[in-house]
Design a protein around this motif. Structure first.
Motif, mmCIF file in Angstrom:
data_model
loop_
_atom_site.group_PDB
_atom_site.id
_atom_site.type_symbol
_atom_site.label_atom_id
_atom_site.label_comp_id
_atom_site.label_asym_id
_atom_site.label_seq_id
_atom_site.Cartn_x
_atom_site.Cartn_y
_atom_site.Cartn_z
ATOM 1 N N UNK A 1 0.766 -1.183 -0.042
ATOM 2 C CA UNK A 1 -0.024 0.067 0.020
ATOM 3 C C UNK A 1 1.033 1.305 -0.051
ATOM 4 N N UNK A 2 2.034 1.144 0.663
ATOM 5 C CA UNK A 2 3.079 2.303 0.595
ATOM 6 C C UNK A 2 3.482 2.755 -0.778
ATOM 7 N N UNK A 3 3.236 1.957 -1.849
ATOM 8 C CA UNK A 3 3.824 2.041 -3.231
ATOM 9 C C UNK A 3 2.713 2.938 -4.109
ATOM 10 N N UNK A 4 1.401 2.940 -3.418
ATOM 11 C CA UNK A 4 0.574 3.334 -4.208
ATOM 12 C C UNK A 4 0.822 5.143 -4.608
ATOM 13 N N UNK A 5 0.452 5.631 -5.853
ATOM 14 C CA UNK A 5 0.761 6.929 -5.903
ATOM 15 C C UNK A 5 -0.081 7.567 -6.876
ATOM 16 N N UNK B 1 0.520 -1.708 14.516
ATOM 17 C CA UNK B 1 0.217 -0.533 15.113
ATOM 18 C C UNK B 1 1.015 0.655 14.904
ATOM 19 N N UNK B 2 2.310 0.133 14.652
ATOM 20 C CA UNK B 2 3.273 1.363 14.211
ATOM 21 C C UNK B 2 3.052 2.000 13.004
ATOM 22 N N UNK B 3 2.232 1.277 12.123
ATOM 23 C CA UNK B 3 1.952 1.982 10.682
ATOM 24 C C UNK B 3 0.502 2.378 10.566
ATOM 25 N N UNK B 4 -0.233 2.460 11.644
ATOM 26 C CA UNK B 4 -1.637 2.926 11.501
ATOM 27 C C UNK B 4 -1.679 4.306 11.008
ATOM 28 N N UNK B 5 -1.033 5.137 11.601
ATOM 29 C CA UNK B 5 -0.975 6.413 11.348
ATOM 30 C C UNK B 5 -0.523 6.762 9.659
ATOM 31 N N UNK B 6 0.725 5.973 9.372
ATOM 32 C CA UNK B 6 1.168 6.266 8.099
ATOM 33 C C UNK B 6 0.115 5.522 7.020
ATOM 34 N N UNK B 7 -0.671 4.348 7.421
ATOM 35 C CA UNK B 7 -1.574 3.696 6.548
ATOM 36 C C UNK B 7 -2.559 4.616 6.403
ATOM 37 N N UNK B 8 -2.932 5.288 7.138
ATOM 38 C CA UNK B 8 -4.126 6.393 7.345
ATOM 39 C C UNK B 8 -3.736 7.591 6.272
ATOM 40 N N UNK B 9 -2.531 7.988 6.345
ATOM 41 C CA UNK B 9 -1.901 9.125 5.592
ATOM 42 C C UNK B 9 -1.842 8.496 4.280
ATOM 43 N N UNK B 10 -1.363 7.519 3.848
ATOM 44 C CA UNK B 10 -1.370 6.985 2.369
ATOM 45 C C UNK B 10 -2.819 7.040 1.805
ATOM 46 N N UNK B 11 -3.870 6.554 2.710
ATOM 47 C CA UNK B 11 -5.250 6.302 2.162
ATOM 48 C C UNK B 11 -5.818 7.760 1.925
#
Lengths: 377, 377
Positions: free
Chosen positions: A216-220, A237-247
């Protein structure tokens, strides 16, 4: 004897209403007396491995697990065993970079044959919806319950013909196929399982859908709407915030994001060690507080639908399909795999029938839907 | 001049699409040039007080606030002004013990006459529900919208004749009266406003309802179900966990707890200083993460319904009623009160029309409803 492991085990089981070699269907039948020491020393990993090794059985294994979970025995035998997992969770980020694709290889690539026989005809590997929804009646079969769930998602995000939709963790394409077929939308599905992507692209026919082997971090790109069904359990849990930012970055201003995930009753940093070792490496169930916190300053949470009990029904349907298919599958898997898979399906089912774990469909908007979002049931 | 306050203010307002003395209905009309320095030095307290003092106006004050909030101007002028409030929130527990009853005196005891004319005929001082719900059509009047909201609550907790229900923060008894009248239940309502309790007990007639002048921490009985509507905003983040523990203790094993509260988009520890000073002393809007965290290990969150936009509609209905009643009320209140009240209603309305704040109805169970809770819409 310095410590009577059997006596301790019997007392723990008794507190849960379970007798050793008793006559109730949920009683444990012990075939190897070393079970007690192995489990009390090694926690749930050892207990699960003992089952895989044929050291014990229960006629109604699901009810056995219900009683174990209700009495909190899993936590009681875990105290020492869990510490290394907890420390590991603090130090490492197990869902980072190169480790991302591990679950794809371990779990989702073990053979499409198994999943084709266990799941519904669309191969939907997430919780189905058996209850009535709007004018749709209660589902009678797994196929129906999965289609109703897919339709519910399409309606909750208000799909319109021509929309472009991203599915993060698309599995075998169940959702993107349904959405393209029934609602005339274009879809991109991403997955970390090579098998799923290969199978998806080979069988997509003329549908305007695309499978990508991608994290998911590679979608642009930006999309009208985004869904993610049963994938958030692998994010960590360490990536939840970043996941939300990507979405957030990939979603158009007036788009909706629908997240379906299993939910944990408490905020944790790791998963059950047996599940981690044998079924979903590096997985972790989010709590409501963790998700809500990660979404702050990014999203308005428009709707939070909890239908955890539906996963009990779904897992039992998968279990029945698996049992039915086993005679044909057994050439490819050994007896230990069979017992591992049964342990996985039925212990998971019990976490939902006891209502300990939940299933959530959450709808997010970036700025709040003007005039309010109408939640559908 | 060391610092050009007007220039700074004009630039901030311009970023929100507002002109000083412009011709749009949302433009600010400034009657006193000292407004700029007063506001930039004193934050939202000074800005609100300036309005109360008649230093400025806007033809469409609600839209003015929408633009201010969307451009985040309230935070921008607050930076210095908020620090003392934040420090106070860390050191003190403003909702503790003797301070609990302060809001009762300041806000709810200012005169039943005002509320009788502003609210619906049942005097329901919480967000109404104007949308269709199950077979109930969209509400056309405030009276209808409040009754539909009350009915929705009764159905969500599955009230049965003879149930005994606790209402924490019962106001003038709108909910407990409705529930007793329409669903044949017994109710206890607690309130920290002497006026509300006196009025409630004087007018309860033969209904099996009881009003008590009591803090929630003093309740020591069990009930079939518990509701709390528009009271959690007074609890304070330091007390959320204890509040949940009290509710848990007072709720029967298979009972449901329905919480209706305004929700903040982010986890904060204090409220807007003007609201704190003039309208709701010691109040604080909870975030979803704060509520979810406080409920961990106590409750399963069965349903989370967000209908924040409905409060915009409700506040505008109250505002219209207030304007209509003012000619008869003005003998008891001065012009400064009038302007304070308008500022309160319309600035609050704007936090909902912009979708910044939410309204939540959350259903909690102690052990998870067996077979799953059916969320109703």
């Amino acid at each position: 004897m310095l410590f009577d492991f059997k006596k301790k085990a019997a007392s723990l089981l008794e507190s849960a209403g379970i007798s050793i070699n008793g006559s109730e269907p949920w009683d444990i039948q012990v075939h190897n007396e070393e079970l007690y020491e192995r489990t009390l020393r090694g926690g749930t990993v050892a207990f699960g491995e003992s089952y895989m090794d044929g050291w014990w059985d229960a006629e109604d294994l699901e009810r056995f697990f219900e009683k174990v979970l209700t009495a909190n025995l899993d936590a009681k035998i875990q105290t020492l065993g869990l510490l290394p997992y907890y420390l590991k969770s603090l130090i490492t980020n197990p869902q980072k970079g190169s480790r991302t694709y591990a679950v794809g290889e371990t779990h989702y690539d073990i053979g499409n044959d198994l999943y084709r026989r266990m799941l519904d005809r669309r191969m939907t590997y997430t919780c189905a919806y058996w209850e009535p929804f709007q004018e749709l009646p209660a589902a009678k079969t797994l196929d129906e319950a999965q289609e109703h769930k897919l339709e519910m998602i399409c309606r909750k995000i208000g799909l319109k013909k021509g929309d472009r939709v991203l599915d993060i963790g698309c599995g075998w394409g169940s959702f993107i196929r349904y959405a393209a077929e029934k609602h005339g939308v274009e879809c991109v599905g991403i997955s970390v399982s090579k098998e799923q992507v290969r199978h998806g692209n080979e069988t997509r026919g003329d549908l305007p859908i695309e499978f990508r082997y991608q994290d998911y971090r590679e979608v642009n790109e930006t999309f009208d709407h985004i869904v993610s069904l049963g994938m958030f359990e692998h994010v960590g849990v360490k990536n939840y915030k970043h996941y939300m930012e990507v979405v957030h970055q990939c979603l158009k201003e007036d788009g909706l994001f629908l997240l379906q995930t299993i939910g944990s009753p408490v905020s944790r940093r790791s998963t059950d060690p047996w599940i981690d070792k044998y079924i979903f490496p590096n997985s972790m169930l989010p709590s409501m507080a963790q998700i809500a916190k990660a979404a702050e300053k990014l999203f308005v949470i428009e709707d939070w639908h909890n239908f955890g009990y539906q996963y009990y029904l779904t897992l039992m349907a998968w279990y029945e399909n698996f049992l039915r298919a086993w005679p044909e599958l057994k050439g490819h898997y050994d007896e230990r795999f069979y017992r591992m898979w049964v342990f996985y399906l039925l212990s998971s089912a019990a976490t939902f029938s006891t209502r300990i774990n939940q299933v959530w469909q959450i709808v997010f908007s970036k700025e709040g839907v003007k005039g309010g979002y109408k939640s559908l049931r």
